[in-house]
Design a protein around this motif. Structure first.
Motif, mmCIF file in Angstrom:
data_model
loop_
_atom_site.group_PDB
_atom_site.id
_atom_site.type_symbol
_atom_site.label_atom_id
_atom_site.label_comp_id
_atom_site.label_asym_id
_atom_site.label_seq_id
_atom_site.Cartn_x
_atom_site.Cartn_y
_atom_site.Cartn_z
ATOM 1 N N GLY A 1 -0.295 -1.620 -0.055
ATOM 2 C CA GLY A 1 0.373 -1.368 1.206
ATOM 3 C C GLY A 1 -0.193 -2.250 2.315
ATOM 4 O O GLY A 1 -1.399 -2.493 2.364
ATOM 5 N N GLU B 1 -3.057 -0.531 4.293
ATOM 6 C CA GLU B 1 -4.324 -0.483 3.571
ATOM 7 C C GLU B 1 -4.983 -1.858 3.558
ATOM 8 O O GLU B 1 -6.199 -1.988 3.753
ATOM 9 C CB GLU B 1 -4.066 -0.009 2.141
ATOM 10 N N CYS C 1 0.107 -0.535 10.647
ATOM 11 C CA CYS C 1 -0.634 0.159 9.589
ATOM 12 C C CYS C 1 -0.141 1.566 9.295
ATOM 13 O O CYS C 1 -0.471 2.107 8.227
ATOM 14 C CB CYS C 1 -2.116 0.237 9.962
ATOM 15 N N LEU D 1 1.617 4.883 8.086
ATOM 16 C CA LEU D 1 2.424 5.167 6.890
ATOM 17 C C LEU D 1 3.872 5.464 7.244
ATOM 18 O O LEU D 1 4.764 5.279 6.412
ATOM 19 C CB LEU D 1 1.813 6.349 6.128
ATOM 20 N N ASP D 2 4.120 5.930 8.468
ATOM 21 C CA ASP D 2 5.490 6.200 8.902
ATOM 22 C C ASP D 2 6.094 5.002 9.625
ATOM 23 O O ASP D 2 7.208 5.092 10.155
ATOM 24 C CB ASP D 2 5.526 7.430 9.807
ATOM 25 N N GLY E 1 3.162 0.470 7.398
ATOM 26 C CA GLY E 1 1.957 0.476 6.583
ATOM 27 C C GLY E 1 2.169 0.613 5.102
ATOM 28 O O GLY E 1 1.397 0.058 4.311
ATOM 29 N N GLU E 2 3.187 1.359 4.677
ATOM 30 C CA GLU E 2 3.392 1.600 3.254
ATOM 31 C C GLU E 2 4.629 0.886 2.715
ATOM 32 O O GLU E 2 4.606 0.329 1.615
ATOM 33 C CB GLU E 2 3.510 3.100 2.975
ATOM 34 N N LYS F 1 4.401 -4.411 1.902
ATOM 35 C CA LYS F 1 3.347 -4.598 0.903
ATOM 36 C C LYS F 1 2.868 -6.038 0.899
ATOM 37 O O LYS F 1 3.549 -6.936 1.414
ATOM 38 C CB LYS F 1 3.858 -4.194 -0.484
#
Length: 326
Positions: free
Chosen positions: A263, A266, A299, A301-302, A305-306, A309
């Protein structure tokens, strides 16, 4: 001169329904040739435009990998689809400080974007194709390049097509969609062949899925909002999710090492983006909110960030870039 929509309608009437791949290729060729699509006045914003920190992390990662490879003097920075040149400008600041003296080579077909890139990256050299890059080690970045390359769509064993319906366009078949992209596979293979023969490292950053899966991911964005992919051909950005597993398969027969995908959030965290943010805030305390917001967007996740990639490809003898698990 007829609009692209008119040209496509006439083509379909003459030839019959065209593939989704041909439709996407025609739309994006016109779209990128006729505008700067980035920023508030455009249709979308990429990670380098959100904050200088993104380009700095990319530049630091490439510079570190180059140094651990022995700092070959002939190495150059290369970028695919460099947008306005923002990523190149931010990344090169770090790479120059690390000692990289090689030239900058950009793969870009849009004359409009080449002009913007030239204003930010002095002395850049441009190419039409990946295969035209010089035969030397590459420090290569490709951010949101592959998502705009055309995809094919299949429903069962039938390739999905675009037909004329009334004053508009429609898809010929509906059902569970499976996508592939010969154009992306060939781009990945071209990168891999260069790295295998001449050395270097490539960072591929895009949105998509780590494992191949069925699903219709074709989307259009106009004015920072999602739109109908069949509306306004050539006047909106068409993209589809990148299949990172397919990219790895495209270079599986070559002497390259693939790392990731991981991700984007990450990866940036591992590279130290939060420490860089604190340094920027210390120097620009009045920008604290903007800097913090940028990190959250890159970064979170919403946010990016995810879904976004990062994958790396390394030539023989080149070390794994930082940010990837061993």
């Amino acid at each position: 001169m007829p609009t692209l929509a008119g040209q496509l309608r006439e083509r379909i009437k003459a030839e019959g329904p065209i593939t989704v791949e041909a439709y996407m290729a025609a739309c994006n060729a016109h779209y990128y040739a006729t505008r700067d699509p980035l920023g508030a006045a455009g249709d979308f914003t990429t990670a380098p435009e959100i904050s200088q920190m993104f380009g700095e992390m990319v530049g630091a990662c490439l510079a570190d990998c180059w140094q651990r490879a022995g700092a070959p003097a002939e190495a150059i920075y290369a970028e695919l689809g460099p947008g306005r040149g923002t990523l190149a400008a931010d990344g090169l600041r770090l790479m120059r400080k690390a000692g990289l003296e090689g030239a900058t080579h950009l793969v870009e077909t849009s004359a409009t974007l080449r002009q913007a890139q030239g204003e930010r990256v002095l002395g850049a050299h441009w190419h039409e194709r990946i295969e035209d890059l010089p035969p030397v080690p590459l420090l290569l970045a490709a951010n949101e390049f592959l998502d705009a390359l055309p995809v094919r769509q299949w429903i069962g064993g039938e390739e999905r097509r675009v037909a004329v319906e009334g004053d508009g366009l429609r898809f010929t078949t509906n059902g569970e969609v499976r996508e592939d992209s010969p154009a992306r596979d060939e781009a990945a293979a071209a990168i891999g062949r260069h790295l295998a023969q001449h050395g270097g490292v490539a960072l591929i950053m895009d949105y998509g899925h780590a494992k191949s899966a069925s699903g219709d991911t074709l989307q259009a964005v106009k004015g920072h909002k999602f739109a109908d992919p069949l509306a306004d051909p050539g006047e909106q950005d068409l993209t589809a999710h990148v299949d990172f597993e397919a990219l790895a398969k495209a270079v599986s027969g070559l002497e390259v090492t693939v790392s990731g995908p991981v991700g984007q959030g990450e990866w940036l965290e591992r590279l130290g983006i939060r420490q860089r943010a604190q340094s920027l805030i210390a120097s620009n305390p009045d920008k604290r909110h903007d800097i913090t917001q940028a990190v959250d967007r890159l970064c979170g996740l919403d946010a990016m960030g995810e879904l976004f990639k990062v994958m790396a490809m390394c030539g023989p003898g080149w070390p794994q870039p930082a940010g990837f698990a061993p």
